[in-house]
Structure formats: C-alpha cells, structure tokens
Design an enzyme around this catalytic site. Structure first.
Site, PDB file in Angstrom:
ATOM      1  N   LYS A  86       0.820  -1.222   0.000  1.00 25.90           N
ATOM      2  CA  LYS A  86       0.000   0.000   0.000  1.00 25.90           C
ATOM      3  C   LYS A  86       0.851   1.268   0.000  1.00 25.90           C
ATOM      4  O   LYS A  86       0.457   2.278  -0.580  1.00 25.90           O
ATOM      5  CB  LYS A  86      -0.965  -0.009   1.187  1.00 25.90           C
ATOM      6  CG  LYS A  86      -2.080  -1.037   1.038  1.00 25.90           C
ATOM      7  CD  LYS A  86      -3.084  -0.965   2.169  1.00 25.90           C
ATOM      8  CE  LYS A  86      -4.133  -2.054   2.023  1.00 25.90           C
ATOM      9  NZ  LYS A  86      -5.167  -2.005   3.050  1.00 25.90           N
ATOM     10  N   GLU A 133      -7.097  13.241  -0.815  1.00 19.66           N
ATOM     11  CA  GLU A 133      -6.831  13.685   0.559  1.00 19.66           C
ATOM     12  C   GLU A 133      -6.786  12.489   1.511  1.00 19.66           C
ATOM     13  O   GLU A 133      -5.937  12.407   2.395  1.00 19.66           O
ATOM     14  CB  GLU A 133      -7.925  14.671   0.983  1.00 19.66           C
ATOM     15  CG  GLU A 133      -7.603  15.356   2.297  1.00 19.66           C
ATOM     16  CD  GLU A 133      -8.741  16.248   2.779  1.00 19.66           C
ATOM     17  OE1 GLU A 133      -9.843  16.214   2.184  1.00 19.66           O
ATOM     18  OE2 GLU A 133      -8.519  16.953   3.778  1.00 19.66           O
ATOM     19  N   GLY A 191      -1.847   2.517  12.108  1.00 15.80           N
ATOM     20  CA  GLY A 191      -1.341   2.077  10.813  1.00 15.80           C
ATOM     21  C   GLY A 191      -2.180   2.679   9.684  1.00 15.80           C
ATOM     22  O   GLY A 191      -3.014   3.561   9.904  1.00 15.80           O
ATOM     23  N   TYR A 209     -10.579  -9.672   9.133  1.00 11.40           N
ATOM     24  CA  TYR A 209     -11.746 -10.492   8.803  1.00 11.40           C
ATOM     25  C   TYR A 209     -11.309 -11.932   8.575  1.00 11.40           C
ATOM     26  O   TYR A 209     -10.137 -12.211   8.321  1.00 11.40           O
ATOM     27  CB  TYR A 209     -12.485  -9.940   7.572  1.00 11.40           C
ATOM     28  CG  TYR A 209     -11.623  -9.820   6.362  1.00 11.40           C
ATOM     29  CD1 TYR A 209     -10.937  -8.644   6.105  1.00 11.40           C
ATOM     30  CD2 TYR A 209     -11.446 -10.897   5.482  1.00 11.40           C
ATOM     31  CE1 TYR A 209     -10.106  -8.533   5.004  1.00 11.40           C
ATOM     32  CE2 TYR A 209     -10.628 -10.792   4.385  1.00 11.40           C
ATOM     33  CZ  TYR A 209      -9.960  -9.610   4.148  1.00 11.40           C
ATOM     34  OH  TYR A 209      -9.136  -9.500   3.063  1.00 11.40           O
ATOM     35  N   ALA A 245      -4.685   1.550   7.943  1.00 11.91           N
ATOM     36  CA  ALA A 245      -6.142   1.406   8.050  1.00 11.91           C
ATOM     37  C   ALA A 245      -6.710   2.405   9.054  1.00 11.91           C
ATOM     38  O   ALA A 245      -7.754   3.027   8.816  1.00 11.91           O
ATOM     39  CB  ALA A 245      -6.493  -0.023   8.447  1.00 11.91           C
TER      40      ALA A 245
HETATM   41  P1  NDP Z   1      -0.261  -1.612   9.820  1.00  9.17           P
HETATM   42  O1  NDP Z   1       0.816  -2.614   9.804  1.00  9.17           O
HETATM   43  O2  NDP Z   1      -0.169  -0.394   8.956  1.00  9.17           O
HETATM   44  O3  NDP Z   1      -0.456  -1.067  11.341  1.00  9.17           O
HETATM   45  C1  NDP Z   1      -0.301  -1.900  12.417  1.00  9.17           C
HETATM   46  C2  NDP Z   1      -0.828  -1.226  13.709  1.00  9.17           C
HETATM   47  O4  NDP Z   1      -1.062  -2.264  14.657  1.00  9.17           O
HETATM   48  C3  NDP Z   1       0.150  -0.251  14.355  1.00  9.17           C
HETATM   49  O5  NDP Z   1      -0.569   0.801  14.970  1.00  9.17           O
HETATM   50  C4  NDP Z   1       0.834  -1.131  15.407  1.00  9.17           C
HETATM   51  O6  NDP Z   1       1.306  -0.408  16.526  1.00  9.17           O
HETATM   52  C5  NDP Z   1      -0.338  -1.988  15.844  1.00  9.17           C
HETATM   53  N1  NDP Z   1       0.054  -3.273  16.446  1.00  9.17           N
HETATM   54  C6  NDP Z   1       0.563  -4.350  15.812  1.00  9.17           C
HETATM   55  N2  NDP Z   1       0.717  -5.374  16.671  1.00  9.17           N
HETATM   56  C7  NDP Z   1       0.288  -4.926  17.879  1.00  9.17           C
HETATM   57  C8  NDP Z   1       0.204  -5.515  19.162  1.00  9.17           C
HETATM   58  N3  NDP Z   1       0.590  -6.783  19.392  1.00  9.17           N
HETATM   59  N4  NDP Z   1      -0.292  -4.780  20.178  1.00  9.17           N
HETATM   60  C9  NDP Z   1      -0.689  -3.505  19.955  1.00  9.17           C
HETATM   61  N5  NDP Z   1      -0.633  -2.877  18.761  1.00  9.17           N
HETATM   62  C10 NDP Z   1      -0.132  -3.594  17.737  1.00  9.17           C
HETATM   63  O7  NDP Z   1      -1.601  -2.411   9.530  1.00  9.17           O
HETATM   64  P2  NDP Z   1      -2.908  -1.941   8.710  1.00  9.17           P
HETATM   65  O8  NDP Z   1      -3.318  -0.583   9.209  1.00  9.17           O
HETATM   66  O9  NDP Z   1      -2.702  -2.120   7.263  1.00  9.17           O
HETATM   67  O10 NDP Z   1      -3.974  -3.050   9.169  1.00  9.17           O
HETATM   68  C11 NDP Z   1      -4.501  -3.042  10.474  1.00  9.17           C
HETATM   69  C12 NDP Z   1      -5.613  -4.074  10.578  1.00  9.17           C
HETATM   70  O11 NDP Z   1      -6.709  -3.702   9.748  1.00  9.17           O
HETATM   71  C13 NDP Z   1      -5.207  -5.497  10.149  1.00  9.17           C
HETATM   72  O12 NDP Z   1      -5.825  -6.428  11.011  1.00  9.17           O
HETATM   73  C14 NDP Z   1      -5.789  -5.614   8.755  1.00  9.17           C
HETATM   74  O13 NDP Z   1      -6.093  -6.938   8.398  1.00  9.17           O
HETATM   75  C15 NDP Z   1      -7.075  -4.795   8.920  1.00  9.17           C
HETATM   76  N6  NDP Z   1      -7.583  -4.290   7.649  1.00  9.17           N
HETATM   77  C16 NDP Z   1      -8.829  -4.676   7.251  1.00  9.17           C
HETATM   78  C17 NDP Z   1      -9.354  -4.224   6.072  1.00  9.17           C
HETATM   79  C18 NDP Z   1     -10.721  -4.661   5.667  1.00  9.17           C
HETATM   80  O14 NDP Z   1     -11.116  -4.395   4.530  1.00  9.17           O
HETATM   81  N7  NDP Z   1     -11.493  -5.302   6.545  1.00  9.17           N
HETATM   82  C19 NDP Z   1      -8.598  -3.318   5.180  1.00  9.17           C
HETATM   83  C20 NDP Z   1      -7.310  -2.928   5.712  1.00  9.17           C
HETATM   84  C21 NDP Z   1      -6.829  -3.410   6.898  1.00  9.17           C
HETATM   85  P3  NDP Z   1       2.802   0.230  16.572  1.00  9.17           P
HETATM   86  O15 NDP Z   1       2.707   1.546  15.879  1.00  9.17           O
HETATM   87  O16 NDP Z   1       3.094   0.348  18.018  1.00  9.17           O
HETATM   88  O17 NDP Z   1       3.721  -0.744  15.859  1.00  9.17           O
END
Ligand code: NDP
Length: 273
Positions: free
Chosen positions: A66, A78, A129, A217, A131
């Site tokens: 992404k 935006e 992250g 999901y 999302a």
């Molecule tokens: P990213 O890798 O960009 O972000 C990960 C985030 O999760 C960070 O904030 C990270 O914190 C946090 N994190 C990871 N592991 C832990 C943990 N053990 N404890 C606490 N915080 C944790 O991921 P995405 O934003 O791309 O995806 C996030 C979720 O959303 C995923 O589950 C993904 O499958 C889901 N998703 C679902 C979609 C849908 O269509 N249903 C579409 C896109 C995403 P830190 O900054 O501290 O590392």
C-alpha cells in the site's frame, strides 16, 4: 478489448477481491476481467508498469504494497495523503490516481449495514497504521462526540495529533493510558489479530450497549472480540463488511456504477463463534 483490473499483493492465496469484483461486474452487467497478481516483493513498480502496458485500467492493493502504491501514484486523494497509503489506483494515460477506500468502507459498513450511527458517539480507535489513519477523516465526517486514538507506540499517535492540531474532537494516548471509561464504539485497527494476539487493553473500555469492531476479517472470534464478548458487549463484528464496502467504492470509482453489497457480505460472513 475487455477492461482489465487486478489485485496486487503478496501473498494472495486468500484474497477475496477477484470474487467480489467479478460478482459486482456480473450484477452490474459490466464487461471486465479481474485477476489476482501475486507480486514479487522487490518488483511492485515494474509489475504495475507491465500491467498498464497490457491495458490495465486499475488495481487494488493489499499488504505489503500500500505504501509502494502511494509512491507510484502521480495524483493522491486527501484520504490517501492522510493515510500515506493507497488501496486503489486508477490509470489514465500518464496519470496514476491514488485512493484509500478502507476508511470509507469501514464507515459505510458501520452505518449502512450495522445501523450504527457515529453521530454523537464516543469512539476509541486502536492503532495508527494505514487502516486507522485512513479511517480518521470518514469518522470525523460523521460528527462523533469525540475520537480517541490509542497506539502502542505513542510517537505515531502524536504525529496524528499534530496533523489534526486544530481539531478538538481528536485526542491521542498510549494503549495503557486509555481512560477508565466505556466507549460507544471500539475499533481494533491494530494488526495484532493477524497473529492471534491482542493489543494490551482492559475490558472497561467496552460498553455493553456499544459495538466492538475488529477490522481484520475471516479470523473468527479474535482475542479482541473475545474480550469484548466477555465484557458483555452484545454487538461485535469483524471487517468483512468493510472489505466489501471498500471494494464497492473502488468499483464505482473505476466504472461509474455503484454495486449492491448486502448479499455478498452475507455470503462471505463467517459466524463469530
Ligand atoms: P499496519 O501494519 O499499517 O499497522 C499496524 C498497527 O497495529 C500499528 O498501529 C501497530 O502499533 C499496531 N500493532 C501491531 N501489533 C500490535 C500488538 N501486538 N499490540 C498492539 N498494537 C499492535 O496495519 P494496517 O493498518 O494495514 O492493518 C490493520 C488491521 O486492519 C489489520 O488487522 C488488517 O487486516 C485490517 N484491515 C482490514 C481491512 C478490511 O477491509 N477489513 C482493510 C485494511 C486493513 P505500533 O505503531 O506500536 O507498531
């Protein structure tokens, strides 16, 4: 020539995007082909170049590309700019338009499919992250009472706070600083569930009358949803509706026609037991 679309990611063995977009195309009588292109990790740009020269009109992008897709684009919406990530591209000559429909897909699922109005509600967003960041503007557009963004790494939450310095609805904190109060909506936008883990949260954040929403999901009752259920939350959901709704946004952006989503969501939903 039939218009070509595809999802780019690696791995892609479990992707539902071809099924979703082929269903939309059939339902809308649109002539297109949609494939899954498992993209070599070091060759995102080259693979997209090839797809475009073969006549590709647009792509969806999933992990881990992404950010690469965002960089590849010439013009960024935006929403894409705020999330720093793109989950859809549209090609028009030399121009490459980037969008991020994850957040609007989430809000559409909440409001249209779950009947959960965000207006005036207290919202806790876990994670910062792509999302999570993509969800901020669509959530704010619904005028919640407030939006608390909590992240394991505080510095990343503080970057968001700085971006929204003039918006009094947004607060940020570290996970272990979440106030001792229930929220109407708790969104797990961390990726912890993908590894069967849970962000370090306490059950007091859940309101029994509220909604606990897991963005991941197809993972069943994740540790996050288990905690919510044990806290007495009656309404829990995973992100399958979000997945279909973001796809519908992309389809409309590419093809100018809005597909129906409800039957497909029902078909793809796995009971959370
Ligand atoms: P990213 O890798 O960009 O972000 C990960 C985030 O999760 C960070 O904030 C990270 O914190 C946090 N994190 C990871 N592991 C832990 C943990 N053990 N404890 C606490 N915080 C944790 O991921 P995405 O934003 O791309 O995806 C996030 C979720 O959303 C995923 O589950 C993904 O499958 C889901 N998703 C679902 C979609 C849908 O269509 N249903 C579409 C896109 C995403 P830190 O900054 O501290 O590392």
């Amino acid at each position: 020539m039939t218009d070509k679309y595809a999802v780019f990611g690696n791995p892609l063995s479990h992707t539902k995007s071809p099924l979703i977009h082929r269903t939309f195309a059939r339902d809308c009588n649109q002539d297109l082909v949609y494939t899954a292109i498992e993209t070599p990790l070091e060759a995102f740009a080259a693979t997209v170049d090839q797809f475009r020269s073969d006549g590709g009109k647009g792509i969806n992008i999933t992990a881990p590309f992404k950010l690469d897709a965002y960089e590849y684009a010439t013009d960024r919406s935006e929403r894409a700019q705020l999330s720093g990530a793109a989950n859809a591209l549209k090609f028009d000559g030399d121009r490459v338009y980037a969008e991020n429909f994850d957040g609007v897909g989430l809000v559409n699922d909440l409001q249209r499919n779950q009947g959960f109005s965000l207006t005036g509600r207290t919202v806790l967003l876990l994670g910062t992250g792509g999302a999570a960041r993509g969800a901020i503007l669509p959530i704010l557009a619904q005028s919640p009472a407030n939006l608390l963004i909590a992240n394991r790494t505080l510095a990343r939450a503080e970057v968001i706070k700085a971006q929204f310095a003039d918006n009094s609805l947004i607060q940020v904190c570290q996970l272990d600083e979440i106030p001792n109060q229930p929220f109407d909506l708790v969104l797990n936008a961390t990726s912890a569930s993908l590894r069967g883990e849970m962000p370090e949260i306490e059950s007091h954040i859940f309101s029994p009358d509220g909604l606990a929403y897991e963005l991941a999901y197809g993972k069943g009752l994740t540790p996050f949803l288990q905690l919510a259920k044990a806290a007495g939350v009656s309404r829990i959901s995973d992100g399958v509706g979000m997945l279909v709704e973001q796809a519908a946004e992309a389809f409309e952006w590419w093809r100018g026609e809005r597909p129906e989503t409800r039957d497909l969501i029902a078909k793809l939903t796995i009971p959370l037991v």
